[in-house]
Design a protein around this motif. Structure first.
Motif, mmCIF file in Angstrom:
data_model
loop_
_atom_site.group_PDB
_atom_site.id
_atom_site.type_symbol
_atom_site.label_atom_id
_atom_site.label_comp_id
_atom_site.label_asym_id
_atom_site.label_seq_id
_atom_site.Cartn_x
_atom_site.Cartn_y
_atom_site.Cartn_z
ATOM 1 N N SER A 160 0.822 -1.206 0.000
ATOM 2 C CA SER A 160 0.000 0.000 0.000
ATOM 3 C C SER A 160 0.862 1.266 0.000
ATOM 4 O O SER A 160 0.564 2.236 -0.711
ATOM 5 C CB SER A 160 -0.924 -0.010 1.225
ATOM 6 O OG SER A 160 -1.717 1.150 1.265
ATOM 7 N N GLY A 164 0.977 4.007 -3.006
ATOM 8 C CA GLY A 164 0.721 5.423 -2.762
ATOM 9 C C GLY A 164 1.822 6.300 -3.318
ATOM 10 O O GLY A 164 1.555 7.354 -3.929
ATOM 11 N N ALA A 231 -5.686 10.095 -2.738
ATOM 12 C CA ALA A 231 -5.584 8.640 -2.769
ATOM 13 C C ALA A 231 -4.200 8.174 -2.344
ATOM 14 O O ALA A 231 -4.055 7.208 -1.587
ATOM 15 C CB ALA A 231 -5.897 8.130 -4.179
ATOM 16 N N SER A 232 -3.168 8.882 -2.809
ATOM 17 C CA SER A 232 -1.800 8.523 -2.463
ATOM 18 C C SER A 232 -1.564 8.657 -0.963
ATOM 19 O O SER A 232 -1.014 7.759 -0.318
ATOM 20 C CB SER A 232 -0.823 9.418 -3.225
ATOM 21 O OG SER A 232 0.497 9.209 -2.787
ATOM 22 N N SER A 234 -3.772 8.583 1.432
ATOM 23 C CA SER A 234 -4.553 7.572 2.155
ATOM 24 C C SER A 234 -3.868 6.212 2.119
ATOM 25 O O SER A 234 -3.795 5.507 3.124
ATOM 26 C CB SER A 234 -5.958 7.467 1.552
ATOM 27 O OG SER A 234 -6.651 8.697 1.662
ATOM 28 N N LEU A 235 -3.359 5.837 0.936
ATOM 29 C CA LEU A 235 -2.683 4.542 0.804
ATOM 30 C C LEU A 235 -1.424 4.476 1.664
ATOM 31 O O LEU A 235 -1.145 3.465 2.308
ATOM 32 C CB LEU A 235 -2.334 4.280 -0.657
ATOM 33 C CG LEU A 235 -3.498 3.874 -1.569
ATOM 34 C CD1 LEU A 235 -3.044 3.840 -3.029
ATOM 35 C CD2 LEU A 235 -4.056 2.514 -1.166
ATOM 36 N N ILE A 236 -0.655 5.565 1.676
ATOM 37 C CA ILE A 236 0.571 5.581 2.484
ATOM 38 C C ILE A 236 0.234 5.493 3.973
ATOM 39 O O ILE A 236 0.869 4.750 4.727
ATOM 40 C CB ILE A 236 1.392 6.849 2.182
ATOM 41 C CG1 ILE A 236 1.935 6.788 0.745
ATOM 42 C CG2 ILE A 236 2.537 7.005 3.173
ATOM 43 C CD1 ILE A 236 2.627 8.058 0.298
#
Length: 263
Positions: A160, A164, A231-232, A234-236
């Protein structure tokens, strides 16, 4: 209790002294976690007791010593025969503070016994002169349980984080000469932060260096996709929480699967 900060000024190291064989095991410096047990395929061991007498009562991964600042804590990580500190059995996955002179037993009946002490200069002075201190039966932070992160959560978390970073890099319009070094420095910094045996300051240093490149390039306000940035980020964030704690906002991977099955 002796102040372990004196190690920084005296240059003395720490060791576990095995009383049954008068063998010393050095406490590795600069390790945030020192694992005690026997060789296995899943988790590397820092203090190997395989060749000691009665090693059959010791689990593959029996106990851990956690180092935070100048404090040392002992944790039983779910061993079969238990861990004892000054003859008091530890609760699984609970931190107990270590003091110089403390006696550690892997299993019962004093078969595999260590003294936590300063590193000695000779075998004649190997046994610590400090009297064992009374165990602090109240664990640190009200016996806060140590989260054991399973391998699946670590893999999903790392994937993830990388996803990200790649989304951020792909949707941020920065010149090749600037963008690639910055992204590589950030990736390198994140990877180092996720390692247990590398000084975390190196990771923050690489992230800071990558940010400095972005600041001094004059292209800090380069165009980017806002949705991709969200989105990036959140993923990180999710990946870091999974990798470090095994959960996000109190939810673990297994609990999310059960929730989806209900619907």
């Amino acid at each position: 209790m002796q102040n372990l900060r004196t190690l920084q000024t005296t240059g003395l190291g720490l060791e576990l002294f095995h009383t049954q064989t008068s063998t010393s095991f050095d406490i590795p410096p600069n390790y945030p976690i020192i694992r005690i047990g026997k060789p296995n395929e899943q988790i590397p061991i820092d203090i190997d007791v395989l060749n000691l007498p009665s090693a059959d009562i010791v689990s593959r991964v029996h106990a851990e010593i956690i180092v935070q600042d100048s404090n040392y804590y002992l944790i039983d990580v779910g061993s079969s025969n238990g861990t004892y500190l000054n003859d008091n059995k530890l609760e699984n996955h609970t931190r107990y503070q270590l003091n110089l002179g403390d006696k550690i037993d892997l299993g019962s009946d004093n078969k595999v016994t260590f003294i936590f002490q300063y590193k000695q200069q000779s075998q004649q002075t190997a046994i610590a002169t400090n009297q064992p201190t009374t165990i602090q039966l109240q664990a640190i932070n009200n016996q806060q349980k140590v989260q054991v992160v399973d391998r699946k959560s670590k893999i999903v978390g790392l994937a993830s984080i990388l996803a990200g970073i790649l989304i951020f890099a792909a949707n941020t319009r920065i010149g090749f000469g600037l963008g690639l070094p910055t992204v590589l420095l950030w990736i390198g910094g994140v990877v180092i932060l996720l390692q247990h045996r590398i000084n975390r300051n190196w990771g923050w240093g690489l992230i800071g260096l990558g940010t400095a490149l972005l600041l001094f390039s004059g292209r800090l306000f380069a165009s980017f996709n806002l949705l991709a940035m969200l989105a990036s980020g959140s993923l990180i964030f999710i990946g870091y929480q999974l990798f470090r704690n095994g959960e996000v906002f109190g939810y673990r991977l297994n609990s999310v699967k059960r929730l989806l099955k209900k619907h």
